[in-house]
Each structure stands twice: as C-alpha cells, then as structure tokens.
Design a protein around this motif. Structure first.
Motif, PDB file in Angstrom:
ATOM      1  N   GLU A  51      16.653  -6.211  -1.929  1.00 52.36           N
ATOM      2  CA  GLU A  51      15.705  -5.417  -1.154  1.00 52.36           C
ATOM      3  C   GLU A  51      14.288  -5.700  -1.648  1.00 52.36           C
ATOM      4  O   GLU A  51      13.991  -5.557  -2.833  1.00 52.36           O
ATOM      5  N   ILE A  52      13.401  -6.128  -0.748  1.00 50.55           N
ATOM      6  CA  ILE A  52      11.997  -6.390  -1.086  1.00 50.55           C
ATOM      7  C   ILE A  52      11.156  -5.378  -0.325  1.00 50.55           C
ATOM      8  O   ILE A  52      10.901  -5.527   0.878  1.00 50.55           O
ATOM      9  N   VAL A  53      10.745  -4.343  -1.029  1.00 50.60           N
ATOM     10  CA  VAL A  53       9.980  -3.254  -0.439  1.00 50.60           C
ATOM     11  C   VAL A  53       8.487  -3.596  -0.556  1.00 50.60           C
ATOM     12  O   VAL A  53       8.008  -3.906  -1.645  1.00 50.60           O
ATOM     13  N   ARG A  54       7.780  -3.543   0.549  1.00 50.09           N
ATOM     14  CA  ARG A  54       6.333  -3.768   0.540  1.00 50.09           C
ATOM     15  C   ARG A  54       5.627  -2.420   0.628  1.00 50.09           C
ATOM     16  O   ARG A  54       5.822  -1.679   1.602  1.00 50.09           O
ATOM     17  N   ASP A  55       4.819  -2.095  -0.385  1.00 51.58           N
ATOM     18  CA  ASP A  55       4.109  -0.824  -0.337  1.00 51.58           C
ATOM     19  C   ASP A  55       2.859  -0.944   0.541  1.00 51.58           C
ATOM     20  O   ASP A  55       2.624  -1.972   1.181  1.00 51.58           O
ATOM     21  N   GLY A  56       2.060   0.115   0.539  1.00 54.82           N
ATOM     22  CA  GLY A  56       0.906   0.149   1.427  1.00 54.82           C
ATOM     23  C   GLY A  56      -0.137  -0.902   1.135  1.00 54.82           C
ATOM     24  O   GLY A  56      -0.986  -1.194   1.985  1.00 54.82           O
ATOM     25  N   ALA A  57      -0.120  -1.501  -0.063  1.00 54.40           N
ATOM     26  CA  ALA A  57      -1.067  -2.560  -0.416  1.00 54.40           C
ATOM     27  C   ALA A  57      -0.462  -3.949  -0.261  1.00 54.40           C
ATOM     28  O   ALA A  57      -1.107  -4.942  -0.600  1.00 54.40           O
ATOM     29  N   GLY A  58       0.777  -4.006   0.246  1.00 52.15           N
ATOM     30  CA  GLY A  58       1.434  -5.296   0.408  1.00 52.15           C
ATOM     31  C   GLY A  58       2.091  -5.810  -0.852  1.00 52.15           C
ATOM     32  O   GLY A  58       2.492  -6.976  -0.909  1.00 52.15           O
ATOM     33  N   VAL A  59       2.238  -4.972  -1.880  1.00 52.73           N
ATOM     34  CA  VAL A  59       2.852  -5.390  -3.132  1.00 52.73           C
ATOM     35  C   VAL A  59       4.364  -5.412  -2.965  1.00 52.73           C
ATOM     36  O   VAL A  59       4.962  -4.391  -2.580  1.00 52.73           O
ATOM     37  N   GLU A 795     -12.380   0.129  -6.967  1.00 52.45           N
ATOM     38  CA  GLU A 795     -11.207   0.947  -6.723  1.00 52.45           C
ATOM     39  C   GLU A 795      -9.932   0.151  -6.999  1.00 52.45           C
ATOM     40  O   GLU A 795      -9.964  -1.076  -7.098  1.00 52.45           O
ATOM     41  N   TYR A 796      -8.824   0.877  -7.098  1.00 46.74           N
ATOM     42  CA  TYR A 796      -7.553   0.271  -7.481  1.00 46.74           C
ATOM     43  C   TYR A 796      -6.457   0.782  -6.551  1.00 46.74           C
ATOM     44  O   TYR A 796      -6.669   1.701  -5.760  1.00 46.74           O
ATOM     45  N   VAL A 797      -5.263   0.189  -6.685  1.00 50.62           N
ATOM     46  CA  VAL A 797      -4.075   0.703  -6.003  1.00 50.62           C
ATOM     47  C   VAL A 797      -3.079   1.119  -7.068  1.00 50.62           C
ATOM     48  O   VAL A 797      -3.064   0.570  -8.175  1.00 50.62           O
ATOM     49  N   PRO A 798      -2.230   2.118  -6.774  1.00 54.14           N
ATOM     50  CA  PRO A 798      -1.301   2.614  -7.791  1.00 54.14           C
ATOM     51  C   PRO A 798      -0.182   1.623  -8.079  1.00 54.14           C
ATOM     52  O   PRO A 798       0.259   0.881  -7.199  1.00 54.14           O
ATOM     53  N   MET A 799       0.290   1.635  -9.327  1.00 48.91           N
ATOM     54  CA  MET A 799       1.438   0.841  -9.761  1.00 48.91           C
ATOM     55  C   MET A 799       2.642   1.788  -9.836  1.00 48.91           C
ATOM     56  O   MET A 799       2.699   2.643 -10.713  1.00 48.91           O
ATOM     57  N   ALA A 800       3.583   1.625  -8.932  1.00 48.32           N
ATOM     58  CA  ALA A 800       4.729   2.524  -8.881  1.00 48.32           C
ATOM     59  C   ALA A 800       5.921   1.911  -9.594  1.00 48.32           C
ATOM     60  O   ALA A 800       6.472   0.901  -9.148  1.00 48.32           O
ATOM     61  N   LEU A 801       6.335   2.506 -10.715  1.00 50.19           N
ATOM     62  CA  LEU A 801       7.553   2.068 -11.401  1.00 50.19           C
ATOM     63  C   LEU A 801       8.781   2.789 -10.867  1.00 50.19           C
ATOM     64  O   LEU A 801       9.886   2.271 -10.928  1.00 50.19           O
ATOM     65  N   ASN A 802       8.622   4.002 -10.389  1.00 54.62           N
ATOM     66  CA  ASN A 802       9.727   4.762  -9.839  1.00 54.62           C
ATOM     67  C   ASN A 802      10.142   4.152  -8.500  1.00 54.62           C
ATOM     68  O   ASN A 802       9.348   4.098  -7.560  1.00 54.62           O
ATOM     69  N   PRO A 803      11.390   3.683  -8.363  1.00 58.14           N
ATOM     70  CA  PRO A 803      11.805   3.067  -7.100  1.00 58.14           C
ATOM     71  C   PRO A 803      11.638   3.972  -5.898  1.00 58.14           C
ATOM     72  O   PRO A 803      11.271   3.512  -4.810  1.00 58.14           O
ATOM     73  N   ASN A 804      11.887   5.272  -6.075  1.00 51.69           N
ATOM     74  CA  ASN A 804      11.757   6.185  -4.942  1.00 51.69           C
ATOM     75  C   ASN A 804      10.305   6.317  -4.487  1.00 51.69           C
ATOM     76  O   ASN A 804      10.019   6.431  -3.290  1.00 51.69           O
ATOM     77  N   VAL A 805       9.370   6.292  -5.451  1.00 56.84           N
ATOM     78  CA  VAL A 805       7.957   6.333  -5.094  1.00 56.84           C
ATOM     79  C   VAL A 805       7.572   5.067  -4.337  1.00 56.84           C
ATOM     80  O   VAL A 805       6.834   5.111  -3.346  1.00 56.84           O
ATOM     81  N   ALA A 806       8.075   3.914  -4.801  1.00 52.96           N
ATOM     82  CA  ALA A 806       7.770   2.653  -4.121  1.00 52.96           C
ATOM     83  C   ALA A 806       8.299   2.670  -2.694  1.00 52.96           C
ATOM     84  O   ALA A 806       7.611   2.262  -1.752  1.00 52.96           O
ATOM     85  N   ARG A 807       9.534   3.179  -2.519  1.00 52.46           N
ATOM     86  CA  ARG A 807      10.107   3.211  -1.174  1.00 52.46           C
ATOM     87  C   ARG A 807       9.391   4.224  -0.283  1.00 52.46           C
ATOM     88  O   ARG A 807       9.223   4.012   0.919  1.00 52.46           O
ATOM     89  N   ALA A 808       8.980   5.345  -0.888  1.00 53.66           N
ATOM     90  CA  ALA A 808       8.289   6.356  -0.103  1.00 53.66           C
ATOM     91  C   ALA A 808       6.961   5.835   0.435  1.00 53.66           C
ATOM     92  O   ALA A 808       6.524   6.225   1.522  1.00 53.66           O
ATOM     93  N   GLY A 809       6.319   4.968  -0.330  1.00 56.08           N
ATOM     94  CA  GLY A 809       5.041   4.406   0.107  1.00 56.08           C
ATOM     95  C   GLY A 809       5.184   3.099   0.851  1.00 56.08           C
ATOM     96  O   GLY A 809       4.198   2.420   1.122  1.00 56.08           O
ATOM     97  N   SER A 810       6.436   2.749   1.197  1.00 60.40           N
ATOM     98  CA  SER A 810       6.686   1.459   1.829  1.00 60.40           C
ATOM     99  C   SER A 810       6.283   1.468   3.290  1.00 60.40           C
ATOM    100  O   SER A 810       6.480   2.450   4.008  1.00 60.40           O
ATOM    101  N   ASP A 830      24.086  -0.871   5.919  1.00 59.14           N
ATOM    102  CA  ASP A 830      24.108   0.551   6.209  1.00 59.14           C
ATOM    103  C   ASP A 830      24.581   1.311   4.974  1.00 59.14           C
ATOM    104  O   ASP A 830      25.586   2.002   4.967  1.00 59.14           O
ATOM    105  N   ARG A 831      23.847   1.151   3.908  1.00 52.50           N
ATOM    106  CA  ARG A 831      24.158   1.818   2.657  1.00 52.50           C
ATOM    107  C   ARG A 831      22.866   2.278   2.025  1.00 52.50           C
ATOM    108  O   ARG A 831      21.783   1.920   2.453  1.00 52.50           O
ATOM    109  N   GLU A 832      23.005   3.071   0.981  1.00 50.09           N
ATOM    110  CA  GLU A 832      21.834   3.564   0.287  1.00 50.09           C
ATOM    111  C   GLU A 832      21.141   2.407  -0.420  1.00 50.09           C
ATOM    112  O   GLU A 832      21.800   1.464  -0.888  1.00 50.09           O
ATOM    113  N   PRO A 833      19.821   2.442  -0.532  1.00 54.59           N
ATOM    114  CA  PRO A 833      19.105   1.403  -1.292  1.00 54.59           C
ATOM    115  C   PRO A 833      19.576   1.372  -2.740  1.00 54.59           C
ATOM    116  O   PRO A 833      20.100   2.363  -3.258  1.00 54.59           O
TER     117      PRO A 833
END
Length: 835
Positions: A51-59, A795-810, A830-833
């Motif tokens: 799974e490659i989750v892209r956050d709001g900054a494209g990370v 300005e900066y963008v946040p570094m999310a180590l928590n997977p749930n935070v990364a997915r929430a901002g995806s 069709d399964r949980e991340p």
C-alpha cells in the motif's frame, strides 16, 4: 482582390486551428505521463499487497508485510515521481549523457569514464551485506515494475522529457543506486580544486598574503604553495582560464558553489518536552525538481520518514520512533592530486619509487548524438585515474612531461556506504547508529544523531592516512613518485572525530571546523563555514529549553553576522577620511546608502533594500582588492570572504597592503578602495534596479532560481520548467541562500536548503519537513512546485509516523498486487489496510 483576402484569411484560420489542435494533442499526451496514484497495479516481484498512501503533500507512505516489499514500493514511488531525474543521474554516473544530449555533455562523460564510477559501483554490490543486497534488488524491482507500467497503456513513457530526448530506458540495476551515491560524493568533494588553486597562487603571492586570502583554512602551518613551486616551478597562473559557465548537468561544482549543510540536536534535558530535538537542512544546488524527495517506509524495525534521493533506497535524514539523524558535510580532505613524471622515452610509463612503471589503460567509446563516436583512452597510475588537463584548469599547473592523477576515497570497489546508511536508518539508538556508520566510505559526513537519552555527532567516512613526511600533506599537488607522498591506507574509524553527551546538551555543525588543536590527526585544511556557527551558538546555546518552534526559528534565521562585523569596520574607514564632503549625484547616493546601512541590523530580508546595497558593495570591494594581484584567478573567488575583508580593514599582519593597487605609482588607501567600490556598486544597482535606494528589494536581485538541468536553458520551455521567486537569506546566514557570484545575475540564489527537517522525538507526528520544489518531476503536475511556495515562506508539512494519521490525511492510494503479469490492473484488496 477581396476574394484573395478571404481565402488567405481562411487559410490563416485553418492553420491556426490546426496548430491549436496539434498543441492540444501534445498537451493531452504529456498529461498522460502524470501518474495516477489512485489505482491498483498487478506487478511481479512482491510477496503480498503493498500500500502506497499519498498524503496531502504528495509524500508516499509505503506499507508492506516485508522489508523487501517496502523497498520495492519505494522504488516504484520514486520512479512514478522522478523517473527522468533518476535516469539522468544514472547516465551521468555512467558517462552516457552525450548519447541523448550530444556534444554539450561530452566533457562530463569523459570525466565520469575516467573516474570509473559505475564499474566501481558494480563491483561494490558484492561488498554489501545480504540485507542491503536484497534491499537494492527489491528497489530495482520496483523501479522496473513502473517502467513496465509506463511502457503500456499510453502513459507517455513516464516523463515528458523522454519525448524530447527519446531513448530506451534500460532496466534499473542494484549498482545504479550505488553509482548515484558515488556521484553525490563527487559533487560534495572539492579538495582537488583547492589543491590546484593553491598551486596556481604559488607564483603570485607571498605566504603572508596567501594566509590573508585563505584565512578560513585551518591554522595548521604554511599553505604549501612555496613547496609546490620548489618541486615543479612557478605555475603559469597568469595563463589560468576563467571558470567556464557551469552546465546544470555537470556534477562539477563551480568555485564557491559547493553544497553545505546545518545539523544540530538538543538532548532531552535541553528541551521543554523532555525528549531530544534534531534539525537538519541539506543546502544544495537549487534545481527543478529538487534532488530531494520526501518519503516514509514501514520496516520490520518500525517506520522511518524523511528526505531521500530518487534512485537510492535510503532515508538519508529523518526519524523513526526511537531515533533522529541528520547529516552535515565534514569537508574532510579525501582527495589528493599527484603529478606523475612521464618517461621521456615511453609516455605510457611513469616514475615510481621502484622505477618506471607502465600506466594501466583502457579504451572507452562515447556515443555522441548527432556526431561520430569519440574514443578516449582511460589511464591509471598507482595513485589513481589520470585526469584531463582542462578539468579544473589542471593544465595550468602541470609542467611538461607530467600528468595529474587523483587519489580519492570514493574510488573504492568495495564501497559499503549504502549498507551503512541503510543500517543507520534501521538503528534504534545513538550507539547503534554510530556503529552502523563505520561502514560509510564517501563522502565523509558528520552524522548528527539523537535518541531518547543522548545526542552525538560523529564523522563517518574514510579519512586517508598520510605520512608525517609527506611533502604536501594534501595542501597542493605532490610528486607521485615519492614514497612519502603516497597514502598509507585509511585511518581506523575509531579515530574519526566523535562528540557524545556534551555537558551543555547541544551538538551541531554548520560545515565549521570540527577538531581542536589537541586533535592529533589531519582531517582538513579548509572548512566550509566560519560564520553560521557563531549565529547558531548564539541562538541555540543561549536558550535554556528548546521546542520544535525554536529549532524552526533558528533554521530560518536570516541574520548575517559578517554584515554586522564588516559594515561598521569598512564604513568607519570611509567616514573617517577627514576629507570635505563631496557634492554631486554619486556622493549624495553614497551618503544615502551609508545612512540606510547604519541603521540596519544585518537581516537579509527579501523585502529590505539594505541587503542589496551591502551584498553589491562587499562583492565589488573584494574584487577591487584582489583583481590586480590575481588577474584571472580572481574569478576563483566569486563570493565574499568575510575573514579576508576583516583582516584587510584591521590590517592584521600587514593585510592592509591589499588596498594598494600594485600597478599604479601612488599608493591607494583602504578608504579610497572602500569609496570606489561603493560607488561602483551603487551605479550598478541604479542601472539594474533603479532608484531611490529606499525602494529597492533584496528579493529583486536575490531570486531563488530552480533550473531544470536539461530544459532550463531552452527558450520558452524555460518559463515552464524553471521556478523563480524572491528569497531571503544570503551567503553566510543560517538560512543559507548562496549567490551565483557569476553571470548577469551574480546575486541570484542558486544554492539553498533543498531539504529542511525538524524532528521532535517527544511526538511521533509532531515533526516537520519540506523540500524546495515539489514531489513530482513532471512540469505539468500540480505537485511540481507546490511545496516550493511553502519553502519560500518558511513553512513545513507534517511528518506522520502513525499509519492511521498518514491514511487519514491521504488523498490517494496506490495498491501493488502480486502477480506474474507486470503492469496489469487489479482490484483493490477488500481487507483492512496493513497495520
């Protein structure tokens, strides 16, 4: 006639419509090469879904069930964002740019072939441990999976540049990543150029004046220039050539344009939250896109997030849950140039301690687009590869009957730097990271590291062991046949400078000198900074407890300490001449400038006029001081050297003699030179930017110029692919924004913090980072420059180590599904991340 006009009008209309239609088709075709990050791809080479989750900054946040699959995902994500950049870095290391760019890059290819970087990288693959080899192979598999995807389904070959410079894209290999690491080492190594420059100065300046000009070097004895003249005679320095305009595709930095860095850390007892803080910025040549890329990997040891270089499967600077690490350039003396004496009866032999010995040689054919292939003969002495005379103006110091050969620690066929960096990012403590760093070879770096208990910095990398009887000790080129000049191997890693658990709880480096007089071994004759470290010590050392915000404030500090030191010194000399006030437009302009500067605090703010006046004045002042003595070699000093100017205007050890123009009969004073240079600067400012002085803006002259290496100089394309905006900071501020020093825009910013990061171990999701452009290398992508505006504003963008935070901002997610058919589409599981 009326009918003819109507038909001509119709023809023009149809031609315009046809051109518009063609343009629209081309535009839509180019848009096809922008990756879709919200799809599922069936790929070969993984064992389970990735799974490659892209956050709001494209990370990209890469989640996988095995480390190998995580590295596979990183390789695919890098290729999605920066495929053209990766292939160009590989071509540079291989010496194969001319195949697609023509004779423009022939000199670069020849140099890379002579250094043999890529073959050494191929040999180094076997030297890596099993984990690193698997990581490199998996990363290469991810890149190749995207090559297969991009080659199918009308995806525009993965990058628009491939349509302009059409060529096949060979599969990615593990050695390619190691070769890019060696290429980065070359970009960071400048001691070869320093040795040539000292030798060129040998016949021009006495030792005392050399110390004035090279006053930022270590105070460790004579410069060695006189010794060079004794061995080889006085070089033809007046025949030295001015530096050629730098090609953005060349890995050779122009004089004064070396990369730099800041890295510092505070121990838990020096932070408000009770856990360590670390800040790091990598100051590199500004380019579009940046050489840096933000990414996160979930490994068996935990998540790691930070700055990467596309093509390399490593988080070079960043953090995990337990550790934060950063890099600063050590400026270690890892290169020596040797002049080899040729046998007059056989130019394929050179003198050695054991008599004449034949040079090793190999022919190499360079394919050149639009021209016939060029065959070069590569040669090596026992000291290293023989370099061409045009490189760094080597020919000006090589006497007849000699050639120049380079010893460099990166020319190692068992280079384990990749293994060391992968080990560091998987470490869980300061002690583990330092232990992993023992395998690092080149370029020597200062590893700044922090865990929840301590902070430390350690020089990692190979430091040459030189004989105490060496005739040059790395200062100038040495006779290659003398046994005392040859390297005796590499110093043990345990002797590399190390600083742990400081009493004040702070460690840091800004490319400044890292050893004291008590340190017994040689590290360097030249350091990259004498000014920023003073400001850092003031900002960080005087505050009792630090927060993430205080580290950000220091990272963005734009105060120039040299301005605070030099302006009162130079202006005082100028005001105390005792002469009657002058009248006239120039004199009034001069008084207005001095009035503005007298109330200035040294802040290099893009909206202020004073930084422009100061920078232009000091630049003209230094040029007037050195031009008559140095002639063409004055071009080797394109940036202001604060310690030199301070020595001159304080007349330290007679340095005031620089103010006298040696080609005139009447001796000039420092006040005259200061006045003339200020007048020169003001005339240039008014001509270029207008008047009055109060309306000037530093940002008008100091534009951050992010240039596309291949397309940035091509007419109207430059307006699309290059990125420009005003910038604060300057050559000697913590927020370093290095000026060009050359060309029509000498005060434009061409080097800066391509990456900034501040890591707070007290909060897994409270760290921040940013790069100078955007994540994508596609000029038409909204991700091409979106982070650049944040970067400019501090300005900066946040570094999310928590997977749930990364997915929430995806915003989007790419799924990689295991299968035999590379590049096919599949259904999202069709399964949980993955947790």
């Amino acid at each position: 006639m009326a009918a003819l006009i109507r038909w001509l009008a119709r023809l023009v209309f149809f031609l315009l419509a046809f051109a518009l239609a063609i343009s629209a088709c081309v535009y839509l075709l180019l848009l096809r090469s922008i990756p879709d990050h919200s799809e599922a791809l069936t790929v070969a080479g993984i064992t389970a879904p990735v799974e490659i989750v892209r956050d709001g900054a494209g990370v990209p946040h890469v989640f996988a069930e095995t480390d190998e699959d995580a590295f596979f995902g990183l390789g695919l994500a890098h290729a999605q964002d920066r495929l053209w950049q990766m292939t160009m870095l590989r071509r540079t290391a291989q010496g194969r740019l001319s195949e697609i760019l023509g004779s423009r890059t022939l000199a670069v290819d020849e140099l890379m072939r002579r250094l043999d970087i890529h073959p050494l990288a191929v040999a180094s693959v076997a030297a890596q441990d099993a984990y690193t080899r698997r990581a490199l192979e998996a990363y290469a598999g991810g890149v190749n999976a995207w090559l297969a995807v991009a080659g199918r389904g009308a995806r525009g070959r993965g990058a628009p540049e491939f349509w302009l410079f059409g060529s096949d894209i060979p599969p990615w290999q593990p050695a390619d990543s190691i070769a890019i690491g060696k290429l980065m080492a070359w970009r960071l190594s400048g001691h070869l150029r320093d040795e040539v420059l000292r030798a060129q100065l040998a016949g021009l300046l006495p030792e005392a004046r050399l110390h004035d000009l090279l006053s930022d070097t270590a105070d460790d004895g004579p410069t060695g220039a006189s010794g060079f003249a004794a061995h080889f005679g006085t070089p033809a320095a007046w025949q030295a050539t001015s530096p050629a305009p730098g090609d953005r595709l060349s890995p050779v930095a122009r004089p004064g344009a070396e990369s730099a860095s800041n890295a510092w850390a505070a121990a838990p007892e020096r932070t408000a939250a009770g856990d360590a803080l670390l800040a790091n910025d990598l100051q590199i040549e500004l380019a579009a896109p940046s050489i840096c890329h933000l990414a996160r990997l979930e490994l068996a040891t935990g998540g790691v997030i930070g700055g990467t270089i596309p093509g390399i499967p490593v988080v070079l600077t960043g953090r995990s849950d337990r550790l934060a690490w950063g890099l600063a350039h050590a400026h270690a003396d890892d290169q020596d140039l040797f002049l080899e004496r040729l046998n007059p009866d056989d130019p394929e032999e050179v003198l050695t301690p054991d008599g004449w010995k034949r040079l090793k040689s190999r022919r190499s054919v360079i394919a050149v687009k639009g021209s016939d292939p060029v065959t070069v003969t590569l040669r090596w002495s026992v000291n290293g590869p023989v370099l061409p005379g045009a490189f760094h103006d080597i020919a000006s110091i090589v006497p007849p009957g000699h050639v120049a050969a380079l010893s460099w620690t990166a020319l190692d066929s068992a280079d384990t730097s990749m293994q060391a960096m992968i080990g560091i990012m998987r470490s869980g403590s300061v002690a583990e990271a330092i232990a992993e760093g023992e395998g690092f070879v080149a370029p020597p770096q200062i590893l700044v590291v922090a865990d929840r208990r301590e902070v430390a910095h350690k020089v990692v990398g190979a430091l040459p062991r030189r004989s105490a009887r060496s005739q040059a000790r790395g200062r100038v080129p040495a006779p290659g046949w003398h046994p005392d000049n040859r390297w005796l191997g590499i110093l043990p890693n345990v002797t590399n400078p190390e600083f742990r658990n400081p009493s004040d709880g702070i460690v840091g480096n800004t490319d400044n000198k890292i050893t004291g007089r008590a340190y017994p071994l040689h590290v360097s004759h030249r350091w990259g900074d004498t000014q920023r470290i003073r400001r850092l010590r003031h900002l960080v050392g005087h505050r009792k407890l630090h927060t993430r915000e205080s580290f950000v404030e220091a990272q963005l500090d734009a105060v120039s300490l040299p301005a605070r030191t030099l302006l009162p010194l130079v202006a005082r000399v100028l005001r105390s001449t005792g002469e009657a006030p002058e009248n006239g437009a120039v004199a009034r302009l001069r008084r207005d400038a001095l009035d503005l500067l007298s109330a200035w605090d040294g802040g290099m703010d893009e909206d202020a006029p004073e930084p422009l006046i100061y920078a232009a004045w000091m630049r003209r002042l230094q040029d007037r001081l050195v031009r008559d003595e140095l002639g063409p070699l004055a071009e080797r000093f394109p940036h202001v050297r604060p310690l030199f100017l301070e020595r001159v205007f304080r007349n330290v050890d007679g340095a005031g003699a620089w103010c006298d123009v040696i080609r005139t009969e009447r001796p000039e004073t420092c006040s005259e030179i200061a006045r003339l240079s200020l007048d020169d600067a003001l005339r240039w400012i008014v001509k270029t930017y207008g008047a009055p002085l109060e309306s000037l803006r530093w940002g008008d002259a100091h534009q951050a110029v992010h240039t596309h290496p291949a397309l940035g100089g091509i007419g109207w394309l430059a307006a699309i692919v290059n990125i420009r905006h005003p910038a604060s900071g300057g050559d000697h501020t913590l927020m370093r924004s290095r000026t060009a020093g050359f060309g029509p825009e000498p005060l434009a910013s061409t080097h800066g913090a391509g990456y900034r990061g501040v890591y707070d171990l007290a909060d897994p999701d409270g760290s921040v980072f940013v790069i100078s452009t955007g994540q994508s290398g596609h000029p038409l992508s909204p991700r091409y420059k979106d982070l650049g505006e944040l970067w400019r504003r501090g300005e900066y963008v946040p570094m999310a180590l928590n997977p749930n935070v990364a997915r929430a901002g995806s915003s989007v997610t790419t799924w990689l599904l295991p299968g035999e058919r590379p590049g096919g589409a599949g259904a999202v599981p069709d399964r949980e991340p993955l947790p």
